[in-house]
Motif scaffolding. Sequence first.
Motif, mmCIF file in Angstrom:
data_model
loop_
_atom_site.group_PDB
_atom_site.id
_atom_site.type_symbol
_atom_site.label_atom_id
_atom_site.label_comp_id
_atom_site.label_asym_id
_atom_site.label_seq_id
_atom_site.Cartn_x
_atom_site.Cartn_y
_atom_site.Cartn_z
ATOM 1 N N LEU A 55 -5.230 5.526 3.614
ATOM 2 C CA LEU A 55 -4.248 5.390 1.961
ATOM 3 C C LEU A 55 -4.709 3.601 2.228
ATOM 4 O O LEU A 55 -4.147 2.977 0.787
ATOM 5 N N SER A 56 -4.467 3.130 3.752
ATOM 6 C CA SER A 56 -4.208 1.813 3.524
ATOM 7 C C SER A 56 -5.409 0.783 2.862
ATOM 8 O O SER A 56 -4.888 -0.214 1.709
ATOM 9 N N GLY A 57 -6.449 1.080 3.187
ATOM 10 C CA GLY A 57 -7.674 0.304 1.963
ATOM 11 C C GLY A 57 -7.286 0.150 0.658
ATOM 12 O O GLY A 57 -7.333 -0.569 0.390
ATOM 13 N N PRO A 58 -7.971 1.169 0.242
ATOM 14 C CA PRO A 58 -6.905 1.410 -1.398
ATOM 15 C C PRO A 58 -6.298 0.949 -1.474
ATOM 16 O O PRO A 58 -6.382 0.146 -2.638
ATOM 17 N N ALA A 59 -5.104 1.682 -1.241
ATOM 18 C CA ALA A 59 -4.296 0.417 -1.799
ATOM 19 C C ALA A 59 -3.180 -1.029 -1.543
ATOM 20 O O ALA A 59 -3.787 -1.524 -2.849
ATOM 21 N N SER A 60 -4.323 -1.828 -0.436
ATOM 22 C CA SER A 60 -4.123 -2.674 -0.361
ATOM 23 C C SER A 60 -5.007 -3.552 -1.715
ATOM 24 O O SER A 60 -4.867 -4.815 -2.810
ATOM 25 N N GLU A 61 -6.494 -2.747 -2.267
ATOM 26 C CA GLU A 61 -7.137 -3.215 -3.020
ATOM 27 C C GLU A 61 -6.520 -3.382 -4.130
ATOM 28 O O GLU A 61 -6.329 -4.447 -4.573
ATOM 29 N N MET A 62 -5.865 -2.134 -4.359
ATOM 30 C CA MET A 62 -5.497 -2.126 -5.765
ATOM 31 C C MET A 62 -4.251 -3.342 -5.909
ATOM 32 O O MET A 62 -4.075 -3.887 -7.447
ATOM 33 N N LEU A 63 -3.221 -3.375 -4.645
ATOM 34 C CA LEU A 63 -2.751 -4.593 -5.209
ATOM 35 C C LEU A 63 -3.247 -5.829 -5.616
ATOM 36 O O LEU A 63 -2.867 -6.798 -6.064
ATOM 37 N N HIS A 64 -4.003 -6.125 -5.011
ATOM 38 C CA HIS A 64 -4.787 -7.160 -4.949
ATOM 39 C C HIS A 64 -5.196 -7.556 -6.159
ATOM 40 O O HIS A 64 -5.587 -8.309 -7.161
ATOM 41 N N GLU A 65 -5.940 -6.404 -6.882
ATOM 42 C CA GLU A 65 -6.503 -6.295 -8.184
ATOM 43 C C GLU A 65 -5.497 -6.744 -9.270
ATOM 44 O O GLU A 65 -5.435 -7.327 -10.105
ATOM 45 N N ALA A 66 -4.029 -6.014 -9.247
ATOM 46 C CA ALA A 66 -2.881 -6.712 -9.692
ATOM 47 C C ALA A 66 -2.205 -7.583 -9.542
ATOM 48 O O ALA A 66 -2.026 -8.267 -10.641
ATOM 49 N N GLY A 67 -3.141 -8.796 -9.070
ATOM 50 C CA GLY A 67 -2.451 -10.732 -8.834
ATOM 51 C C GLY A 67 -2.144 -10.263 -7.332
ATOM 52 O O GLY A 67 -1.540 -11.141 -7.365
ATOM 53 N N TYR A 68 -1.828 -9.565 -6.084
ATOM 54 C CA TYR A 68 -0.831 -9.790 -5.553
ATOM 55 C C TYR A 68 -1.128 -10.246 -3.920
ATOM 56 O O TYR A 68 -2.574 -9.605 -3.635
ATOM 57 N N GLN A 69 -1.045 -11.179 -3.495
ATOM 58 C CA GLN A 69 -1.526 -11.468 -2.260
ATOM 59 C C GLN A 69 -1.854 -10.442 -1.045
ATOM 60 O O GLN A 69 -0.580 -9.234 -1.469
ATOM 61 N N GLN A 70 -2.577 -9.914 -0.573
ATOM 62 C CA GLN A 70 -2.603 -8.402 0.713
ATOM 63 C C GLN A 70 -3.017 -9.896 1.985
ATOM 64 O O GLN A 70 -2.884 -10.981 2.215
#
Length: 285
Positions: A12-27
Amino acid sequence: MLRIAIPNKGSLSGPASEMLHEAGYQQRKESKELRLVDPENEVEFFYLRPRDIAIYVSSGRLDIGITGRDLLLDSGANAEEILQLGFARSTFRYATKPGTATGVKDFGGMTVATSYEGIVAKHLADEGIDAAVVHLDGAVETAIELGVAQVIADVVETGTSLRNAGLEVIGEPIMKSEAVVIRRTGVSAEEAVDPKVAQFLRRLQGVLVARSYVMMDYDCRAEHLEAAVALTPGLESPTISPLHNEGWVAVRSMVPAKESQRVMDDLYELGARAILTTAIHACRL
Ligand SMILES: Nc1ncnc2c1ncn2[C@@H]1O[C@H](COP(=O)(O)OP(=O)(O)OP(=O)(O)O)[C@@H](O)[C@H]1O
Ligand SMILES: O=P(O)(O)OC[C@H]1O[C@H](OP(=O)(O)OP(=O)(O)O)[C@H](O)[C@@H]1O
Ligand SMILES: [Mg+2]
């Protein structure tokens, strides 16, 4: 500041961070970081073990979290899904060596090895099967070969791990899982409409839409417009603009990405020309 639990390891970790990054959040930049404050967006991310996320969220210390539906149910924590994220899709199934059992009803008296004791114990009880459950941390497929159990219950995606271990699935999937956003159950009416949470969900929904749709533009003769619009109805309604050439219009509409090639073929057949698709980077519906 919104406090959000994010998986720190595993599928879950990689795809979750990727989605948050695409949503404009810092990761986080490093996989060892356990906390990250994103002051611009007023959120604080806590990188936690996926299995623990529902427990933190149910405690009320964290507002929301991203985890798997199977992990949420297995934990028994007081938390519920508020958005489905479409990645880490899997089924949860029983498997045995061929010839061991024809159905779940044959599991009586056997031992089932799993990392998801909560789901399995409940399912066996619901089915009225008296079987022992042994907890293993992972690589559960090997438990049968090594004599720890006669049955396993595990996450199945492609089925490769089961095939490699010479096992076959038994019965229907116990459940289907994917990554989900969760929140504590029983929040007050005021918390349920928390604008910070609503904005976070809207951003993720924007990513989901941007990933699954393309923007399609084409020119077509006015007399074919109704048929063309039926092929590309869009989300609200397509934008139609007049062209300099009389009798022609330009159409712009969102189309499901999976269908875009077929729709382009059908539009071409109809006489549409200059048919273009472009990726959508972000959106708010
Ligand atoms: N092969 C897979 N394909 C899709 N989803 C998976 C797969 N393996 C695990 N998951 C999902 O990932 C979540 C489990 O994450 P977790 O980090 O606990 O285990 P993991 O991904 O198997 O990592 P690890 O075993 O390395 O700790 C569950 O929601 C599960 O359904
Ligand atoms: O059907 P498949 O595509 O083979 O995927 C399923 C496998 O993936 C996960 O294992 P993981 O690699 O995370 O190892 P684990 O068993 O140690 O968790 C899961 O536990 C299954 O073993
Ligand atoms: Mg695993």
